[in-house]
Design an enzyme around this catalytic site. Structure first.
Site, PDB file in Angstrom:
ATOM      1  N   GLU A  57       0.848  -1.192   0.000  1.00 57.59           N
ATOM      2  CA  GLU A  57       0.000   0.000   0.000  1.00 57.59           C
ATOM      3  C   GLU A  57       0.879   1.236   0.000  1.00 57.59           C
ATOM      4  OE1 GLU A  57      -3.754   2.155   2.294  1.00 57.59           O
ATOM      5  OE2 GLU A  57      -3.320   0.027   2.642  1.00 57.59           O
ATOM      6  N   GLU A  82       4.491   5.094   3.988  1.00 57.07           N
ATOM      7  CA  GLU A  82       3.842   6.341   4.367  1.00 57.07           C
ATOM      8  C   GLU A  82       4.926   7.325   4.823  1.00 57.07           C
ATOM      9  OE1 GLU A  82       1.745   9.385   5.071  1.00 57.07           O
ATOM     10  OE2 GLU A  82       0.570   7.629   4.471  1.00 57.07           O
ATOM     11  N   ASP A 131      -2.565  12.360  -2.581  1.00 52.90           N
ATOM     12  CA  ASP A 131      -2.609  13.815  -2.658  1.00 52.90           C
ATOM     13  C   ASP A 131      -2.975  14.211  -4.085  1.00 52.90           C
ATOM     14  OD1 ASP A 131      -2.032  16.583  -2.787  1.00 52.90           O
ATOM     15  OD2 ASP A 131      -0.550  16.390  -1.187  1.00 52.90           O
TER      16      ASP A 131
END
Length: 226
Positions: A57, A82, A131
């Site tokens: 992910e 992340e 984003d």
């Protein structure tokens, strides 16, 4: 046009609010034990000690989706990437509370991890609510560009799946345009319901719930690697 595969720069702050004592302890104690190694080739054996299916992910937010998938598929190894510390802390909470041993985390650029994996080694890649970079001059910063997609395509096994979720209309149109130009992915949709309804095996996130409360539509794209 340059894209994130070339630019290689994180934008914005990597940390938001100050960490509480318990959160700082998770970062200091749990994160080092489940972090992706900083250097060297990566595979299931390196990350999890044995061969197993792998999923990845990109930008897991607070980790709800990542943890949900890991809990549903305990025999699959999950790699979560992340750049933001507060999101990593959220994922660490889920990992601790769910006693999830099949997740490895990378706090940084997801492409740094993708490039170190063997070709055709991933069965799924997730990119959920990236984003949007809504201004036209910032389009090159979107993850949905051909450079990152070339890397994702190389690492997905034939028949593997790439999932994209977004509530941003501009990003939705952009992603559809970019994916329509590719011949290495097949869109798994036969009608509007297929991309307007969240699949049963797609755990909902707080970001998604917030988007719906604000009256935003959410689009769910599934592509098969051909």
């Amino acid at each position: 046009m340059n894209d994130p595969a070339v630019i290689r720069r994180l934008y914005g702050r990597r940390q938001g609010h100050k960490l509480r004592t318990g959160q700082a302890a998770l970062v200091e104690e749990l994160l080092p034990t489940i972090s992706v190694p900083d250097t060297g080739p990566l595979d299931a054996a390196t990350l999890f000690g044995a061969d197993r299916p792998l999923q990845l992910e990109i930008g897991f937010g607070a980790g709800e989706h990542l943890a949900g998938q890991a809990a549903a598929h305990p025999n699959t190894g999950f790699i979560g990437c992340e750049p933001f510390l507060n999101g990593v802390v959220g994922a660490l909470n889920h990992i601790r509370d769910g006693d999830l041993a099949n997740i490895r985390l990378h706090m940084g650029d997801a492409l740094e991890v993708v490039e170190r994996l063997p070709d055709a080694s991933l069965e799924r890649v997730y990119l959920l609510h990236p984003d949007p970079w809504p201004k036209a001059r910032h389009a090159k910063r979107r993850m949905m560009n051909h450079g990152p997609l070339d890397a994702i395509a190389a690492k997905l096994a034939p028949g593997g799946e790439f999932r994209l979720g977004t509530d941003d209309p501009t990003y939705c149109r952009w992603a559809m345009m970019v994916m329509d130009q590719r011949r290495d992915f097949e869109w798994l949709a036969t009608g509007p319901k297929d991309f307007l309804t969240r699949p049963d095996d797609w755990p909902e996130t707080r970001y998604e719930r917030k988007a719906r409360r604000q009256g935003h539509e959410v689009w769910y794209f599934r592509y098969r690697r051909v």
